[in-house]
Design an enzyme around this catalytic site. Structure first.
Site, PDB file in Angstrom:
ATOM      1  N   LYS A  13       0.805  -1.225   0.000  1.00  0.00           N
ATOM      2  CA  LYS A  13       0.000   0.000   0.000  1.00  0.00           C
ATOM      3  C   LYS A  13       0.847   1.288   0.000  1.00  0.00           C
ATOM      4  O   LYS A  13       0.582   2.200  -0.778  1.00  0.00           O
ATOM      5  CB  LYS A  13      -0.893  -0.058   1.240  1.00  0.00           C
ATOM      6  CG  LYS A  13      -1.851   1.039   1.425  1.00  0.00           C
ATOM      7  CD  LYS A  13      -2.805   0.687   2.556  1.00  0.00           C
ATOM      8  CE  LYS A  13      -2.092   0.190   3.812  1.00  0.00           C
ATOM      9  NZ  LYS A  13      -1.824   1.243   4.791  1.00  0.00           N
ATOM     10  N   ARG A  88      -8.510   3.884  10.774  1.00  0.00           N
ATOM     11  CA  ARG A  88      -8.257   2.562  11.343  1.00  0.00           C
ATOM     12  C   ARG A  88      -9.386   2.122  12.262  1.00  0.00           C
ATOM     13  O   ARG A  88      -9.365   1.011  12.795  1.00  0.00           O
ATOM     14  CB  ARG A  88      -6.972   2.573  12.153  1.00  0.00           C
ATOM     15  CG  ARG A  88      -5.785   2.502  11.269  1.00  0.00           C
ATOM     16  CD  ARG A  88      -4.667   1.829  12.003  1.00  0.00           C
ATOM     17  NE  ARG A  88      -3.493   1.902  11.157  1.00  0.00           N
ATOM     18  CZ  ARG A  88      -2.299   1.510  11.544  1.00  0.00           C
ATOM     19  NH1 ARG A  88      -2.124   1.041  12.751  1.00  0.00           N
ATOM     20  NH2 ARG A  88      -1.301   1.595  10.729  1.00  0.00           N
ATOM     21  N   ARG A 155      13.958  -9.547   9.908  1.00  0.00           N
ATOM     22  CA  ARG A 155      13.366  -8.942  11.101  1.00  0.00           C
ATOM     23  C   ARG A 155      12.608  -9.993  11.892  1.00  0.00           C
ATOM     24  O   ARG A 155      11.954 -10.849  11.316  1.00  0.00           O
ATOM     25  CB  ARG A 155      12.426  -7.808  10.705  1.00  0.00           C
ATOM     26  CG  ARG A 155      13.116  -6.466  10.746  1.00  0.00           C
ATOM     27  CD  ARG A 155      12.259  -5.353  10.231  1.00  0.00           C
ATOM     28  NE  ARG A 155      10.831  -5.520  10.511  1.00  0.00           N
ATOM     29  CZ  ARG A 155       9.910  -4.667  10.084  1.00  0.00           C
ATOM     30  NH1 ARG A 155      10.262  -3.637   9.361  1.00  0.00           N
ATOM     31  NH2 ARG A 155       8.639  -4.861  10.368  1.00  0.00           N
TER      32      ARG A 155
HETATM   33  P1  ADP Z   1       2.089  -0.099  11.179  1.00  0.00           P
HETATM   34  O1  ADP Z   1       1.560  -0.713   9.917  1.00  0.00           O
HETATM   35  O2  ADP Z   1       3.317  -0.727  11.708  1.00  0.00           O
HETATM   36  O3  ADP Z   1       1.033   0.109  12.218  1.00  0.00           O
HETATM   37  P2  ADP Z   1       2.018   2.757  10.450  1.00  0.00           P
HETATM   38  O4  ADP Z   1       3.146   3.515   9.859  1.00  0.00           O
HETATM   39  O5  ADP Z   1       0.764   2.688   9.671  1.00  0.00           O
HETATM   40  O6  ADP Z   1       2.655   1.324  10.721  1.00  0.00           O
HETATM   41  O7  ADP Z   1       1.647   3.337  11.888  1.00  0.00           O
HETATM   42  C1  ADP Z   1       2.582   3.414  12.924  1.00  0.00           C
HETATM   43  C2  ADP Z   1       1.894   3.667  14.247  1.00  0.00           C
HETATM   44  O8  ADP Z   1       1.234   4.936  14.239  1.00  0.00           O
HETATM   45  C3  ADP Z   1       0.783   2.680  14.584  1.00  0.00           C
HETATM   46  O9  ADP Z   1       1.302   1.529  15.198  1.00  0.00           O
HETATM   47  C4  ADP Z   1      -0.094   3.500  15.537  1.00  0.00           C
HETATM   48  O10 ADP Z   1       0.476   3.570  16.818  1.00  0.00           O
HETATM   49  C5  ADP Z   1      -0.016   4.888  14.924  1.00  0.00           C
HETATM   50  N1  ADP Z   1      -1.109   5.133  13.947  1.00  0.00           N
HETATM   51  C6  ADP Z   1      -0.964   5.381  12.612  1.00  0.00           C
HETATM   52  N2  ADP Z   1      -2.155   5.599  12.022  1.00  0.00           N
HETATM   53  C7  ADP Z   1      -3.087   5.492  12.998  1.00  0.00           C
HETATM   54  C8  ADP Z   1      -4.517   5.617  13.039  1.00  0.00           C
HETATM   55  N3  ADP Z   1      -5.232   5.905  11.930  1.00  0.00           N
HETATM   56  N4  ADP Z   1      -5.142   5.441  14.231  1.00  0.00           N
HETATM   57  C9  ADP Z   1      -4.462   5.159  15.355  1.00  0.00           C
HETATM   58  N5  ADP Z   1      -3.122   5.027  15.385  1.00  0.00           N
HETATM   59  C10 ADP Z   1      -2.431   5.208  14.237  1.00  0.00           C
END
Ligand code: ADP
Ligand code: ZN
Length: 216
Positions: A13, A88, A155
């Site tokens: 994505k 999310r 990882r």
């Molecule tokens: P991952 O796929 O590892 O969760 P992201 O880069 O999408 O990686 O997000 C990193 C972190 O940022 C998440 O683990 C969460 O803590 C926070 N985060 C990102 N987007 C959201 C969202 N829409 N709602 C809540 N937390 C979020």
């Protein structure tokens, strides 16, 4: 063109979003990246969200909603954006509808086996961080980085068992969000079984059907 991208971990994505953002000349907005940047710069927001992000927990809705609202109201988003990592939760999806009219939601899909093969074959250089894949992007010498000669490692969370668990969590979490957009008639499914160089032109073709064309 105001788009939301949805898809399981490992579906590619982020790669599609950043490529398509160049093709359409609209910003790629990743909430994960925004949060990581705020943490790095030690801003007020960064300090508030740090513990959630470090533990891989969801940041509370009201903080995420406020952050996205602010970012989408900036000038560069006037002609559109690709939102990646948001929503999310159903509450985040509903909040977005209160200040934005989305054009489409792209749901990138691939069978679990494809995603598991993709992630579990991933290898990372322990010295420079370059990313390889044992099948799709192998190094010249197995186990050794082409760029710096460093040792390639896997990882800890890139194993089939861990990936399977993350996929199950994803499906549970996103089922209501996908249903929400389906009911609104916004959802478009994109088959992401193939590699990015095949998927990206297919998205461009798909969006032409809805009157969206690449920007010259
Ligand atoms: P991952 O796929 O590892 O969760 P992201 O880069 O999408 O990686 O997000 C990193 C972190 O940022 C998440 O683990 C969460 O803590 C926070 N985060 C990102 N987007 C959201 C969202 N829409 N709602 C809540 N937390 C979020
Ligand atoms: Zn290296």
């Amino acid at each position: 063109m105001k788009l939301v991208f949805i898809g399981p971990p490992g579906v590619g994505k982020g790669t599609y979003a950043s490529a398509l953002s160049k093709i359409y000349k609209i910003p790629h907005i990743s909430t994960g990246e925004i949060f990581r940047d705020e943490i790095k710069r030690e801003t007020k927001l960064g300090k508030k969200i740090r513990s959630y992000v470090e533990k891989g927990e969801l940041v509370p809705d009201e903080i995420v909603i406020e952050t996205v609202k602010k970012r989408l109201s900036e000038d560069d988003c006037k002609n559109g954006f690709i939102l990646d990592g948001y929503p999310r939760t159903l509450q985040q999806a509903k909040a977005l509808d209160e200040f934005i009219i989305l054009d489409r939601v792209l749901n990138f899909v691939a069978p679990d086996e494809v995603i598991i093969e993709r992630i579990s074959g991933r290898r990372i250089c322990s010295q420079c961080g370059a990313i390889y894949h044992v099948k799709f992007k192998p190094p010249k010498v197995p186990g050794i980085c082409d760029i710096c000669g460093g040792r390639l490692i896997q990882r800890k969370d890139d194993t089939p068992e861990v990936i399977k668990r993350r996929l199950d969590v994803y499906k549970k979490q996103f089922a209501p969000i996908i249903e929400y957009y389906k009911e609104k008639g916004l959802l478009l499914e994109v088959d992401a079984r193939e590699l990015a160089d095949k998927v990206i032109p297919r998205v461009v073709d798909l969006l032409k059907n809805y009157g969206f064309y690449p920007k010259e």
